[in-house]
Scaffold this active site. Structure first.
Site, PDB file in Angstrom:
ATOM      1  N   CYS A   1     -21.666   4.409  -8.062  1.00 28.72           N
ATOM      2  CA  CYS A   1     -21.845   4.578  -9.515  1.00 28.72           C
ATOM      3  C   CYS A   1     -21.067   3.506 -10.270  1.00 28.72           C
ATOM      4  O   CYS A   1     -21.529   2.989 -11.292  1.00 28.72           O
ATOM      5  CB  CYS A   1     -21.367   5.953  -9.964  1.00 28.72           C
ATOM      6  SG  CYS A   1     -22.264   7.294  -9.179  1.00 28.72           S
TER       7      CYS A   1
ATOM      8  N   CYS B   1     -30.206   7.084  -5.381  1.00 26.94           N
ATOM      9  CA  CYS B   1     -30.089   8.342  -6.119  1.00 26.94           C
ATOM     10  C   CYS B   1     -31.004   8.372  -7.333  1.00 26.94           C
ATOM     11  O   CYS B   1     -31.034   9.362  -8.067  1.00 26.94           O
ATOM     12  CB  CYS B   1     -28.644   8.582  -6.529  1.00 26.94           C
ATOM     13  SG  CYS B   1     -27.820   7.149  -7.185  1.00 26.94           S
TER      14      CYS B   1
END
Lengths: 184, 127
Positions: free
Chosen positions: B106, B37
């Site tokens: 994350c 990402c």
């Protein structure tokens, strides 16, 4: 003419495997294959043939998406030669990450700069310059990657990972440009 | 996709955003990035003579979950020893923030960042 789901993407488009390809030929072959596999052509076909045509169309599309950009081609070439592309791996060269952080900071400062559009253009040139350098590095490794040289594969993976950051950064930059235009 | 209240809270009021002087002997810096990402995260700790993390800060470019994960970790590590801080698991972060499966990476990034900061501090103080 039909292709196996495991068809080699280069073979599918009649291209010589490698990082450098004939983009025009790729687009041309893509449109030809797409036309032949278009589900409308199978409107009166059996359910089985209809399904097969949809699967073919999906495969052709996937192959085209993979080969059309340098990043996609790099990833596909590496995977094809057996390299491991692990997106969950967060270890990157610290110098690269610091430079990436600085680019992000510069991008964040664009809207408050004296001339946002000029700053944005300058930043785009810097990022695209970086990207071109990475593409050149991959190009240099092309033959060794095709030959499956382990060292080249490892280096190739690192360049592709870096290109992914640059790609994302350019997306952020585009979206900021959109915002600026619409505020204008 | 809806963010949990805790993610939104950290995203809107991130704790401890900032930078410590990297040359400071008491500072350990962890830099990590997620190629998938394009997220970049820097997490820094300031360690006292007793080996306790006195202060922590971060800077993250990424989605709300990545910002919240790093913000949360800077809160958690304050007052901890290096060894205790190294025990923080991404699953604890994900649970605290109620991260959906697609955002688990994350929390992994935040765990990797604190581990990298601790290694950096230890490397500075070897020998």
């Amino acid at each position: 003419m039909s292709f196996s789901p495991n068809a080699d993407y280069f073979e599918l488009f009649g291209l010589t495997p490698g990082f450098e390809i004939d983009q025009e030929l790729l687009s041309l072959r893509f449109r030809e294959l797409q036309r032949n596999a278009h589900p409308d052509r199978f409107a009166n076909a059996s359910a089985q043939d209809k399904l097969a045509s949809v699967q073919q169309a999906a495969l052709i599309n996937e192959a085209y998406q993979a080969l059309k950009s340098p990043l996609g081609r790099g990833r596909y070439l590496l995977a094809r030669s057996g390299a491991q592309l692990d997106d969950a791996d967060t270890r990157m060269d610290t110098g690269f990450l610091m430079a990436q952080m600085a680019l992000r900071e510069d991008l964040a400062a664009v809207p408050t700069s004296a001339d946002p559009f000029a700053s944005l253009d300058l930043l785009r040139q810097r990022i695209e310059g970086n990207e071109r350098e990475m593409v050149a590095q991959l190009q240099r490794l092309d033959e060794a990657i095709l030959a499956g040289d382990p060292e080249a594969l490892e280096q190739g993976v690192q360049w592709v990972r870096k290109m992914q950051f640059m790609h994302r950064l350019l997306e952020e930059l585009d979206s900021m440009e959109d915002d600026l235009v619409h505020q204008g | 996709m809806a963010y949990s209240d805790k993610v939104l809270d950290h995203y809107e009021n991130p704790r401890n955003v900032g930078t410590f002087e990297n040359d400071d002997e008491a500072v350990g810096t962890g830099m990590v990035g997620a190629p998938a990402c394009g997220d970049v995260m820097r997490l820094q700790i300031k360690v006292n003579d007793q080996g306790i993390i006195e202060d922590a800060c971060f800077k993250t470019y990424g989605c709300g979950s990545a910002i919240a994960s790093s913000s949360l970790v800077t809160e958690w590590v304050k007052g901890k020893t290096l060894d205790d801080a190294a025990q923080i698991k991404n699953s604890q972060i994900a649970e605290e923030l109620a991260l959906p499966p697609v955002k688990i990476h994350c929390s992994v990034l935040a765990e990797d960042a604190i581990k990298a900061a601790i290694s950096d501090y230890k490397a500075k103080h070897q020998g």
